[in-house]
Enzyme design. Structure first.
Site, PDB file in Angstrom:
ATOM      1  N   ASN A 145      54.754  45.934  37.030  1.00  0.00           N
ATOM      2  CA  ASN A 145      54.799  44.498  37.308  1.00  0.00           C
ATOM      3  C   ASN A 145      54.013  44.264  38.584  1.00  0.00           C
ATOM      4  OD1 ASN A 145      55.452  41.868  37.888  1.00  0.00           O
ATOM      5  ND2 ASN A 145      57.628  42.264  38.312  1.00  0.00           N
ATOM      6  N   TRP A 146      52.809  43.775  38.410  1.00  0.00           N
ATOM      7  CA  TRP A 146      51.933  43.637  39.582  1.00  0.00           C
ATOM      8  C   TRP A 146      52.276  42.413  40.423  1.00  0.00           C
ATOM      9  CZ3 TRP A 146      46.362  44.910  37.307  1.00  0.00           C
ATOM     10  CH2 TRP A 146      46.382  46.226  36.800  1.00  0.00           C
ATOM     11  N   LYS A 147      53.147  41.554  39.915  1.00  0.00           N
ATOM     12  CA  LYS A 147      53.562  40.344  40.653  1.00  0.00           C
ATOM     13  C   LYS A 147      52.330  39.538  41.071  1.00  0.00           C
ATOM     14  CE  LYS A 147      57.809  42.689  41.825  1.00  0.00           C
ATOM     15  NZ  LYS A 147      58.918  42.877  42.756  1.00  0.00           N
ATOM     16  N   HIS A 161      62.740  37.648  35.436  1.00  0.00           N
ATOM     17  CA  HIS A 161      62.690  38.477  36.641  1.00  0.00           C
ATOM     18  C   HIS A 161      63.487  37.801  37.759  1.00  0.00           C
ATOM     19  CE1 HIS A 161      61.226  40.580  40.161  1.00  0.00           C
ATOM     20  NE2 HIS A 161      60.909  41.558  39.338  1.00  0.00           N
ATOM     21  N   GLU A 202      62.918  37.418  40.775  1.00  0.00           N
ATOM     22  CA  GLU A 202      62.131  36.529  41.646  1.00  0.00           C
ATOM     23  C   GLU A 202      61.964  35.158  41.000  1.00  0.00           C
ATOM     24  OE1 GLU A 202      58.922  39.286  42.262  1.00  0.00           O
ATOM     25  OE2 GLU A 202      60.288  40.544  43.422  1.00  0.00           O
ATOM     26  N   GLU A 253      67.689  45.451  37.124  1.00  0.00           N
ATOM     27  CA  GLU A 253      67.054  45.447  38.436  1.00  0.00           C
ATOM     28  C   GLU A 253      68.010  44.849  39.464  1.00  0.00           C
ATOM     29  OE1 GLU A 253      62.513  45.547  38.105  1.00  0.00           O
ATOM     30  OE2 GLU A 253      63.102  43.473  37.927  1.00  0.00           O
ATOM     31  N   GLY A 290      61.850  45.849  46.047  1.00  0.00           N
ATOM     32  CA  GLY A 290      60.926  45.693  47.169  1.00  0.00           C
ATOM     33  C   GLY A 290      61.533  46.048  48.512  1.00  0.00           C
ATOM     34  N   SER A 313      62.497  49.539  43.627  1.00  0.00           N
ATOM     35  CA  SER A 313      62.042  50.622  44.504  1.00  0.00           C
ATOM     36  C   SER A 313      61.880  51.966  43.787  1.00  0.00           C
ATOM     37  CB  SER A 313      62.958  50.754  45.718  1.00  0.00           C
ATOM     38  OG  SER A 313      62.945  49.553  46.479  1.00  0.00           O
ATOM     39  N   GLY A 324      57.390  47.718  40.550  1.00  0.00           N
ATOM     40  CA  GLY A 324      56.644  46.700  41.282  1.00  0.00           C
ATOM     41  C   GLY A 324      55.655  47.347  42.242  1.00  0.00           C
ATOM     42  N   GLY A 325      56.072  47.496  43.486  1.00  0.00           N
ATOM     43  CA  GLY A 325      55.175  47.981  44.537  1.00  0.00           C
ATOM     44  C   GLY A 325      54.379  49.226  44.173  1.00  0.00           C
TER      45      GLY A 325
HETATM   46  P1  PGA Z   1      59.736  47.126  43.280  1.00  0.00           P
HETATM   47  O1  PGA Z   1      59.830  45.906  42.233  1.00  0.00           O
HETATM   48  O2  PGA Z   1      59.385  48.353  42.476  1.00  0.00           O
HETATM   49  O3  PGA Z   1      58.636  46.722  44.228  1.00  0.00           O
HETATM   50  O4  PGA Z   1      61.058  47.254  43.941  1.00  0.00           O
HETATM   51  C1  PGA Z   1      60.442  46.081  40.990  1.00  0.00           C
HETATM   52  C2  PGA Z   1      60.413  44.789  40.230  1.00  0.00           C
HETATM   53  O5  PGA Z   1      60.654  43.744  40.818  1.00  0.00           O
HETATM   54  O6  PGA Z   1      60.151  44.763  39.013  1.00  0.00           O
END
Ligand code: PGA
Length: 252
Positions: free
Chosen positions: A10-12, A96, A98, A168, A174, A214, A235-236
């Site tokens: 997930n590149w956000k 998600h 977010e 999640e 993050g 994470s 994500g990251g």
């Molecule tokens: P993260 O994000 O790996 O940066 O914690 C995961 C996500 O939100 O899908």
């Protein structure tokens, strides 16, 4: 039941098309010949066409980070299933945290988005998870149960074949604060039970449940080794081809 691991990046809100192209090409190149896990890349909407070009001819799937339930119309800022399919998307993330936290998504809007993605024949990754306050208040199970039940309401049983659930915990996203494998496994097992109630044990045994929050190359193996953790939503660490590929390979 053996479930093929499924790792999604997930590149956000990261990458220009040029950066997306380089990142996707890196992932595809480093995964050449690797077939032990399903892999999806979910770039921003404006990078979908570019990433489609980079993954073409490889087993890497193209995914969107969100989807609207209507086919078209006056919904500024939204994107429909037909549009996503037209640019080659096979997967959509919905719900998600977010989106829920910062953009007002509710259990109800997540349910509609999930229904639209699955009805259109896309694979869908629906995200659930508790906040830190909810965990500390002993509400994790209740929150996850409410989110899962709401998301699955009204779904055709056949759609379960294209469904992935991502657990999640919001406090792990993050933050570098990863859930322990035991904490994650406990919730994954709960989700599997909810899926079994809804779709029957056989279908529930085939649905992949990803962990997200994470996930990094150095913690992936232990998380993915848990019996009900069938993949990761990353994500990251998905923004570096080498790190993402290391996580994918930890699954295989
Ligand atoms: P993260 O994000 O790996 O940066 O914690 C995961 C996500 O939100 O899908």
């Amino acid at each position: 039941m053996a479930r093929k691991p499924f790792i999604a990046g997930n590149w956000k809100m990261n990458t220009t098309p040029a950066e997306a192209k380089a990142l996707a090409e890196g992932v595809v190149g480093q995964l050449k010949g690797f077939a032990a896990a399903d892999v999806a890349l979910c770039p921003p909407f404006v990078c979908l066409e570019t990433v489609r070009g980079a993954v073409q001819g490889s087993p890497v799937l193209l995914g969107a980070q969100n989807i609207h339930w209507e086919a078209s119309g006056a919904y500024t800022g939204e994107v429909s299933a037909a549009m996503l399919k037209a640019v080659g998307c096979q997967v959509a993330i919905v719900g998600h945290s977010e989106r829920r936290q910062f953009f007002g998504e509710t259990d109800e809007s997540v349910r509609k988005r999930l229904g639209a993605a699955l009805a259109a024949g896309l694979q869908a990754i629906v995200c659930v998870g508790e906040t830190l306050a909810e965990r500390e208040g002993g509400q994790t199970k209740a929150v996850v149960e409410r989110q899962v039940r709401a998301a699955l309401q009204g779904l055709e049983p056949a759609a379960a074949e294209r469904l992935t659930v991502a657990y999640e915990p919001v406090w792990a996203i993050g933050t570098g604060r990863v859930a322990t494998p035991a904490q994650a496994q406990e919730v994954h097992a709960q989700i599997r039970g909810l899926l079994a109630e809804r779709f029957g044990g056989g279908a529930a045994g085939a649905i992949r449940i990803q962990y997200g929050g994470s996930v990094k190359p150095d913690n992936a193996k232990e998380l993915l080794g848990q019996p009900d953790i069938d993949g990761a939503l990353v994500g990251g660490a998905s923004l570096k081809a080498g790190d993402f590929v290391a996580i994918v390979k930890a699954a295989g």
